[in-house]
Structure formats: C-alpha cells, structure tokens
Write an enzyme that holds these catalytic residues in place. Structure first.
Site, PDB file in Angstrom:
ATOM      1  N   LYS A 124     -20.689  -0.837   0.903  1.00 36.22           N
ATOM      2  CA  LYS A 124     -20.657  -1.601  -0.356  1.00 36.22           C
ATOM      3  C   LYS A 124     -22.080  -1.840  -0.884  1.00 36.22           C
ATOM      4  O   LYS A 124     -22.353  -1.610  -2.059  1.00 36.22           O
ATOM      5  CB  LYS A 124     -19.958  -2.965  -0.145  1.00 36.22           C
ATOM      6  CG  LYS A 124     -18.529  -2.837   0.383  1.00 36.22           C
ATOM      7  CD  LYS A 124     -17.853  -4.198   0.540  1.00 36.22           C
ATOM      8  CE  LYS A 124     -18.492  -5.110   1.589  1.00 36.22           C
ATOM      9  NZ  LYS A 124     -18.423  -4.598   2.973  1.00 36.22           N
TER      10      LYS A 124
ATOM     11  N   ARG B 244     -15.978  -9.197  13.099  1.00 34.54           N
ATOM     12  CA  ARG B 244     -15.989  -9.035  11.631  1.00 34.54           C
ATOM     13  C   ARG B 244     -14.895  -8.059  11.194  1.00 34.54           C
ATOM     14  O   ARG B 244     -14.250  -8.274  10.167  1.00 34.54           O
ATOM     15  CB  ARG B 244     -17.357  -8.524  11.171  1.00 34.54           C
ATOM     16  CG  ARG B 244     -18.418  -9.624  11.181  1.00 34.54           C
ATOM     17  CD  ARG B 244     -19.824  -9.050  11.145  1.00 34.54           C
ATOM     18  NE  ARG B 244     -20.119  -8.276   9.972  1.00 34.54           N
ATOM     19  CZ  ARG B 244     -21.115  -7.395   9.899  1.00 34.54           C
ATOM     20  NH1 ARG B 244     -21.908  -7.181  10.945  1.00 34.54           N
ATOM     21  NH2 ARG B 244     -21.328  -6.730   8.790  1.00 34.54           N
TER      22      ARG B 244
ATOM     23  N   ARG C 166     -27.679   0.155  11.381  1.00 35.68           N
ATOM     24  CA  ARG C 166     -28.244  -0.262  10.082  1.00 35.68           C
ATOM     25  C   ARG C 166     -29.618  -0.921  10.249  1.00 35.68           C
ATOM     26  O   ARG C 166     -29.842  -1.711  11.164  1.00 35.68           O
ATOM     27  CB  ARG C 166     -27.314  -1.251   9.390  1.00 35.68           C
ATOM     28  CG  ARG C 166     -27.955  -1.838   8.118  1.00 35.68           C
ATOM     29  CD  ARG C 166     -26.989  -2.566   7.243  1.00 35.68           C
ATOM     30  NE  ARG C 166     -26.178  -3.512   7.962  1.00 35.68           N
ATOM     31  CZ  ARG C 166     -25.069  -4.061   7.470  1.00 35.68           C
ATOM     32  NH1 ARG C 166     -24.640  -3.723   6.272  1.00 35.68           N
ATOM     33  NH2 ARG C 166     -24.390  -4.911   8.186  1.00 35.68           N
TER      34      ARG C 166
ATOM     35  N   ARG D 188     -12.959 -12.336  -0.440  1.00 36.16           N
ATOM     36  CA  ARG D 188     -12.623 -11.892   0.907  1.00 36.16           C
ATOM     37  C   ARG D 188     -11.326 -12.499   1.397  1.00 36.16           C
ATOM     38  O   ARG D 188     -10.895 -12.199   2.511  1.00 36.16           O
ATOM     39  CB  ARG D 188     -13.721 -12.323   1.852  1.00 36.16           C
ATOM     40  CG  ARG D 188     -14.819 -11.286   1.997  1.00 36.16           C
ATOM     41  CD  ARG D 188     -15.656 -11.819   3.070  1.00 36.16           C
ATOM     42  NE  ARG D 188     -16.306 -10.925   3.942  1.00 36.16           N
ATOM     43  CZ  ARG D 188     -17.452 -10.330   3.703  1.00 36.16           C
ATOM     44  NH1 ARG D 188     -18.005 -10.371   2.528  1.00 36.16           N
ATOM     45  NH2 ARG D 188     -18.034  -9.654   4.654  1.00 36.16           N
TER      46      ARG D 188
ATOM     47  N   ARG E 269     -29.811  -6.831  11.160  1.00 34.76           N
ATOM     48  CA  ARG E 269     -29.123  -8.094  10.885  1.00 34.76           C
ATOM     49  C   ARG E 269     -28.599  -8.733  12.170  1.00 34.76           C
ATOM     50  O   ARG E 269     -28.123  -8.054  13.069  1.00 34.76           O
ATOM     51  CB  ARG E 269     -27.955  -7.854   9.909  1.00 34.76           C
ATOM     52  CG  ARG E 269     -28.385  -7.989   8.467  1.00 34.76           C
ATOM     53  CD  ARG E 269     -27.362  -7.571   7.455  1.00 34.76           C
ATOM     54  NE  ARG E 269     -26.002  -8.036   7.694  1.00 34.76           N
ATOM     55  CZ  ARG E 269     -24.990  -7.776   6.872  1.00 34.76           C
ATOM     56  NH1 ARG E 269     -25.193  -7.064   5.766  1.00 34.76           N
ATOM     57  NH2 ARG E 269     -23.786  -8.205   7.139  1.00 34.76           N
TER      58      ARG E 269
HETATM   59  P1  AP5 Z   1     -23.915  -1.021   3.906  1.00 35.92           P
HETATM   60  O1  AP5 Z   1     -24.025  -0.421   2.541  1.00 35.92           O
HETATM   61  O2  AP5 Z   1     -24.904  -2.032   4.308  1.00 35.92           O
HETATM   62  O3  AP5 Z   1     -22.397  -1.531   4.142  1.00 35.92           O
HETATM   63  P2  AP5 Z   1     -21.640  -2.819   3.612  1.00 35.92           P
HETATM   64  O4  AP5 Z   1     -20.270  -2.396   3.229  1.00 35.92           O
HETATM   65  O5  AP5 Z   1     -22.458  -3.517   2.584  1.00 35.92           O
HETATM   66  O6  AP5 Z   1     -21.554  -3.639   4.955  1.00 35.92           O
HETATM   67  P3  AP5 Z   1     -21.842  -5.183   5.256  1.00 35.92           P
HETATM   68  O7  AP5 Z   1     -22.034  -5.297   6.744  1.00 35.92           O
HETATM   69  O8  AP5 Z   1     -22.935  -5.714   4.388  1.00 35.92           O
HETATM   70  O9  AP5 Z   1     -20.490  -5.812   4.859  1.00 35.92           O
HETATM   71  P4  AP5 Z   1     -19.965  -7.172   5.261  1.00 35.92           P
HETATM   72  O10 AP5 Z   1     -18.865  -7.300   4.296  1.00 35.92           O
HETATM   73  O11 AP5 Z   1     -19.603  -7.323   6.680  1.00 35.92           O
HETATM   74  O12 AP5 Z   1     -21.257  -8.129   5.122  1.00 35.92           O
HETATM   75  P5  AP5 Z   1     -21.660  -9.221   4.058  1.00 35.92           P
HETATM   76  O13 AP5 Z   1     -23.117  -9.216   3.957  1.00 35.92           O
HETATM   77  O14 AP5 Z   1     -20.836  -9.124   2.845  1.00 35.92           O
HETATM   78  O15 AP5 Z   1     -23.946   0.201   4.949  1.00 35.92           O
HETATM   79  C1  AP5 Z   1     -23.833  -0.014   6.341  1.00 35.92           C
HETATM   80  C2  AP5 Z   1     -24.572   1.083   7.114  1.00 35.92           C
HETATM   81  O16 AP5 Z   1     -23.932   2.330   6.845  1.00 35.92           O
HETATM   82  C3  AP5 Z   1     -26.036   1.273   6.699  1.00 35.92           C
HETATM   83  O17 AP5 Z   1     -26.754   1.654   7.837  1.00 35.92           O
HETATM   84  C4  AP5 Z   1     -25.983   2.422   5.687  1.00 35.92           C
HETATM   85  O18 AP5 Z   1     -27.195   3.146   5.647  1.00 35.92           O
HETATM   86  C5  AP5 Z   1     -24.842   3.246   6.256  1.00 35.92           C
HETATM   87  N1  AP5 Z   1     -24.080   3.985   5.232  1.00 35.92           N
HETATM   88  C6  AP5 Z   1     -23.630   3.519   4.042  1.00 35.92           C
HETATM   89  N2  AP5 Z   1     -22.928   4.471   3.398  1.00 35.92           N
HETATM   90  C7  AP5 Z   1     -22.923   5.549   4.231  1.00 35.92           C
HETATM   91  C8  AP5 Z   1     -22.344   6.877   4.138  1.00 35.92           C
HETATM   92  N3  AP5 Z   1     -21.628   7.241   3.059  1.00 35.92           N
HETATM   93  N4  AP5 Z   1     -22.511   7.716   5.185  1.00 35.92           N
HETATM   94  C9  AP5 Z   1     -23.228   7.330   6.285  1.00 35.92           C
HETATM   95  N5  AP5 Z   1     -23.809   6.108   6.441  1.00 35.92           N
HETATM   96  C10 AP5 Z   1     -23.642   5.238   5.412  1.00 35.92           C
HETATM   97  O19 AP5 Z   1     -21.186 -10.572   4.828  1.00 35.92           O
HETATM   98  C11 AP5 Z   1     -21.849 -11.019   5.991  1.00 35.92           C
HETATM   99  C12 AP5 Z   1     -21.256 -12.351   6.415  1.00 35.92           C
HETATM  100  O20 AP5 Z   1     -21.469 -13.335   5.369  1.00 35.92           O
HETATM  101  C13 AP5 Z   1     -19.742 -12.375   6.646  1.00 35.92           C
HETATM  102  O21 AP5 Z   1     -19.400 -11.974   7.960  1.00 35.92           O
HETATM  103  C14 AP5 Z   1     -19.406 -13.852   6.372  1.00 35.92           C
HETATM  104  O22 AP5 Z   1     -19.758 -14.661   7.476  1.00 35.92           O
HETATM  105  C15 AP5 Z   1     -20.339 -14.201   5.233  1.00 35.92           C
HETATM  106  N6  AP5 Z   1     -19.729 -13.939   3.910  1.00 35.92           N
HETATM  107  C16 AP5 Z   1     -20.167 -13.054   2.968  1.00 35.92           C
HETATM  108  N7  AP5 Z   1     -19.360 -13.084   1.892  1.00 35.92           N
HETATM  109  C17 AP5 Z   1     -18.398 -13.995   2.150  1.00 35.92           C
HETATM  110  C18 AP5 Z   1     -17.256 -14.441   1.431  1.00 35.92           C
HETATM  111  N8  AP5 Z   1     -16.939 -13.954   0.217  1.00 35.92           N
HETATM  112  N9  AP5 Z   1     -16.457 -15.388   2.020  1.00 35.92           N
HETATM  113  C19 AP5 Z   1     -16.763 -15.908   3.229  1.00 35.92           C
HETATM  114  N10 AP5 Z   1     -17.817 -15.508   3.970  1.00 35.92           N
HETATM  115  C20 AP5 Z   1     -18.634 -14.555   3.436  1.00 35.92           C
HETATM  116 MG    MG Z   2     -23.397  -5.395   2.449  1.00 30.48          MG
END
Ligand code: AP5
Ligand code: MG
Length: 217
Positions: free
Chosen positions: A13, A171, A127, A88, A160
């Site tokens: 994402k 997660r 990552r 979410r 991270r």
């Molecule tokens: P990346 O693009 O970073 O993936 P992502 O989908 O953004 O993954 P996240 O870990 O950020 O998602 P998340 O939803 O768990 O975390 P968030 O920060 O929202 O890519 C990942 C890796 O893959 C990288 O190494 C990249 O290079 C690689 N990659 C990407 N595309 C690729 C491809 N096509 N091929 C190969 N490699 C690829 O949330 C974190 C925490 O915050 C949550 O656990 C929760 O505690 C809290 N939180 C956030 N939002 C909320 C909410 N709305 N409600 C409640 N709690 C929340």
């Molecule tokens: Mg992300």
C-alpha cells in the site's frame, strides 16, 4: 480523485501510494505514518498508540477516526486523496462514509491489493524505510540498501519495530479478522477494484493506473 488502498500488511500500500502521489499529486493519508510520527515525537497520542502497534493490535477506532477526520479537513485533500491503512474495521468504514457525506465528497475507487500470505511475511521482515525521505525498500530485492543508507537521499534506513516475525504474524491475524471484511463491504457498494499484488512494483502500478484512468473518465 479520491482513492482507498486496501490490503494486508506488506501488500504494498505504501509503495503504491508513493507512486500515486508522484503521478497524480494526491494527498497521502496513511494512519500508520501519522501514528508513527506521533510515537517518534513522544506525544500522548504516540504513547497510547505505541502500546497497540508494538503488539500488532489495532489502535482504538475512536482515536484513528478522529485523526482522519482532522486530516480530511486539510486543504491539500481538496485536489484528491489516497487513504492508506484506513479504514481497518467496519466501524471505521461507517465513520468514513458519514464524514465524506458531511464534506460533500465521495470515493472514486477502493483498490484491493491482493498478495499471497507467504510473500507478505518475507516482504515485511525484509522492509527498510528511510528516516529522512520515507522511501520504502526491500533489502532482499534491493541488496544495495543493506548498507543502511537510502539510495535516493542518503538518509538512514531503519527497520520498523512491528516488522518482527512475531508481530507480523499477529498483524496478519488481525487483518483477517477485522479488515478483510471490508473487501465485501466495498464490493457491495460497487467500489471495489482488485489488483494482483504478487507481481512487480511496476506491474502492480500499471494495474492501478488503469483503474485510476477509467475512474477518471
Ligand atoms: P509496503 O508498501 O511498505 O506495504 P504496506 O502495505 O504499506 O504494509 P504496512 O506494513 O505498512 O501495512 P500495515 O497495514 O500493516 O501498516 P500500517 O503502517 O498501516 O511494502 C512492504 C514491503 O514489501 C517493502 O519492503 C516493499 O519494498 C516491498 N514491496 C512492496 N511492493 C512489492 C512488490 N510488488 N514486489 C515485491 N516487494 C514489494 O499500520 C501499522 C500499525 O499502526 C497497525 O498495526 C496498527 O497498530 C496501527 N494502525 C494504522 N492504521 C490504523 C487504523 N486505521 N486503525 C487502527 N490501527 C491502525
Ligand atoms: Mg504502509
């Protein structure tokens, strides 16, 4: 153009949001990034959020709904936005519906980035993110990042706190339980567009571009 990126942790994402920002100049609304900034700043919000994030649990709905409501009032969202990591839960999605209605806005597409589970764990533990410019890398696919220096800006790369195997496993379970039902939620609204997120970053972006261009017509 108002878009939502839906997908499991590690689906890509953030990676695709960065490309959308570059191409279409949309405001990027990542609740994860907002919460991590609060943690880094040591604010009361950050201290509350950290206790959930470190375990891979969701931060309470009321907290994140308040953050997104405030963010949607900011002027840069007028020309369009990308929601990344929000909503979410069904409660967050319902709150978003109400807020967008109150603002006289609507979503143009909900893009579901779908990736096999085995790849998600590999991606998350590999990552690396730049402290300075926020660029996201995969140390296995981009071995030049193993030095810990951002190839784009020279900033320091970090891993991270929630990218350990244990936290990633939780997660993914939280995603299946609380967030995956949103696929059906937005499908019923006729907004869902699926993309194969197992392909390369460029291939995934090509699929997303097609969706964006056809939604703009
Ligand atoms: P990346 O693009 O970073 O993936 P992502 O989908 O953004 O993954 P996240 O870990 O950020 O998602 P998340 O939803 O768990 O975390 P968030 O920060 O929202 O890519 C990942 C890796 O893959 C990288 O190494 C990249 O290079 C690689 N990659 C990407 N595309 C690729 C491809 N096509 N091929 C190969 N490699 C690829 O949330 C974190 C925490 O915050 C949550 O656990 C929760 O505690 C809290 N939180 C956030 N939002 C909320 C909410 N709305 N409600 C409640 N709690 C929340
Ligand atoms: Mg992300």
């Amino acid at each position: 153009m108002n878009l939502m990126l839906l997908g499991a942790p590690g689906a890509g994402k953030g990676t695709q949001a960065a490309k959308l920002v570059e191409t279409y100049h949309l405001a990027h609304i990542s609740t994860g990034d907002i919460l991590r900034a609060a943690v880094a700043a040591g604010t009361p919000l950050g201290m509350t959020a950290k206790s959930y994030m470190d375990k891979g649990e969701l931060v309470p709905d009321l907290v994140v709904i308040g953050l997104v409501k405030a963010r949607l009032q900011e002027p840069d969202t007028a020309a369009g936005f990308i929601l990344d990591g929000f909503p979410r839960t069904v409660a967050q999605a319902d709150a978003l519906d109400k807020e967008l209605e109150a603002l006289g806005k609507q979503l143009d597409a909900v893009i579901s980035v779908e990736v096999d589970r085995s790849a998600l764990i590999d991606r998350l533990t590999a990552r690396r993110t730049c402290k300075a410019c926020g660029a996201i890398y995969n140390v296995l696919a981009q071995p030049e990042t193993a030095s810990g220096v951002c190839p784009a800006c020279g900033g320091e790369l970090f891993q991270r706190d929630d990218d350990t195997v244990e936290t990633v496993t939780n997660r993914l379970a939280v995603y299946e339980r609380s967030t995956a039902p949103l696929i059906d939620y937005y499908s019923k609204k006729g907004l869902l567009r699926r993309v194969d997120g197992n392909r390369s970053v460029e291939d995934v972006f090509a699929q997303i571009r097609e969706i964006v261009e056809s939604a703009a017509r």
